[in-house]
Motif scaffolding. Sequence first.
Motif, PDB file in Angstrom:
ATOM      1  N   HIS A  81      54.036   8.207 -21.502  1.00  0.00           N
ATOM      2  CA  HIS A  81      54.969   7.246 -20.915  1.00  0.00           C
ATOM      3  C   HIS A  81      55.370   6.189 -21.936  1.00  0.00           C
ATOM      4  O   HIS A  81      54.847   6.153 -23.053  1.00  0.00           O
ATOM      5  N   HIS A  83      56.747   1.754 -21.915  1.00  0.00           N
ATOM      6  CA  HIS A  83      56.990   0.532 -21.138  1.00  0.00           C
ATOM      7  C   HIS A  83      58.150  -0.210 -21.769  1.00  0.00           C
ATOM      8  O   HIS A  83      58.404  -0.080 -22.959  1.00  0.00           O
ATOM      9  N   GLU A  87      52.623  -3.510 -24.935  1.00  0.00           N
ATOM     10  CA  GLU A  87      51.334  -3.315 -24.244  1.00  0.00           C
ATOM     11  C   GLU A  87      50.248  -3.854 -25.169  1.00  0.00           C
ATOM     12  O   GLU A  87      50.080  -3.352 -26.275  1.00  0.00           O
ATOM     13  N   HIS A 126      53.351   6.890 -25.424  1.00  0.00           N
ATOM     14  CA  HIS A 126      51.904   6.786 -25.587  1.00  0.00           C
ATOM     15  C   HIS A 126      51.176   7.215 -24.315  1.00  0.00           C
ATOM     16  O   HIS A 126      51.801   7.484 -23.290  1.00  0.00           O
TER      17      HIS A 126
HETATM   18 NI    NI Z   1      51.031   2.299 -21.254  1.00  0.00          NI
END
Ligand code: NI
Length: 172
Positions: A81, A83, A87, A126
């Motif tokens: 996935h 974001h 992160e 990641h």
């Molecule tokens: Ni993540």
Amino acid sequence: MKAYFYDNLPGDQRLPHDSGKEVTVAELEKVGVLYFRFPDVEGVNGLASERGYKNRDEIIVSPEKMGAIYETKVRQFFDEHLHEDEEIRYIRDGAGYFDVRNEGDEWIRIKLVKDDLIILPAGIYHRFTTDDTNYIQAMRLFKEEPKWTPLNRTEGLDENPYRQEYVTQFLK
Ligand code: NI
Ligand code: KMT
């Protein structure tokens, strides 16, 4: 911290899967991944104020804490996935693996232990897993409201503006 190419062999995701080919901090930086080691939380506080991380919480990922949903959660964390925000994880206890894709779409596995801090840039593909001890305690840092929503990798996701920005900044 230890980083290496993932071996892509079958077997539980929590096993090391170490190909024996090491990856340096400089190579991580090329794909926008930043690594720090902070023996005490003062260092983290400094980084947080520099980068505008105003909020934080702590999470424990283990069967003891999570009960019956642990195995499901661990499999979900391991779905590839991205974001739309950085992160940031500061490991307080235990250990775990962050796998990130490099410029050739190969998996680099990053083993993190206590006092390691990692910043994954917005838009990097990641995944995460605990290791075979099934225990990690981590501080999660964020700027405003946490945007943990994972966007799982599909063909269309390459058009996501945060992904495109990441590709322009780090992979071109
Ligand atoms: Ni993540
Ligand atoms: C993540 O983003 O995959 C997690 O937060 C996992 C637990 S923190 C090491």
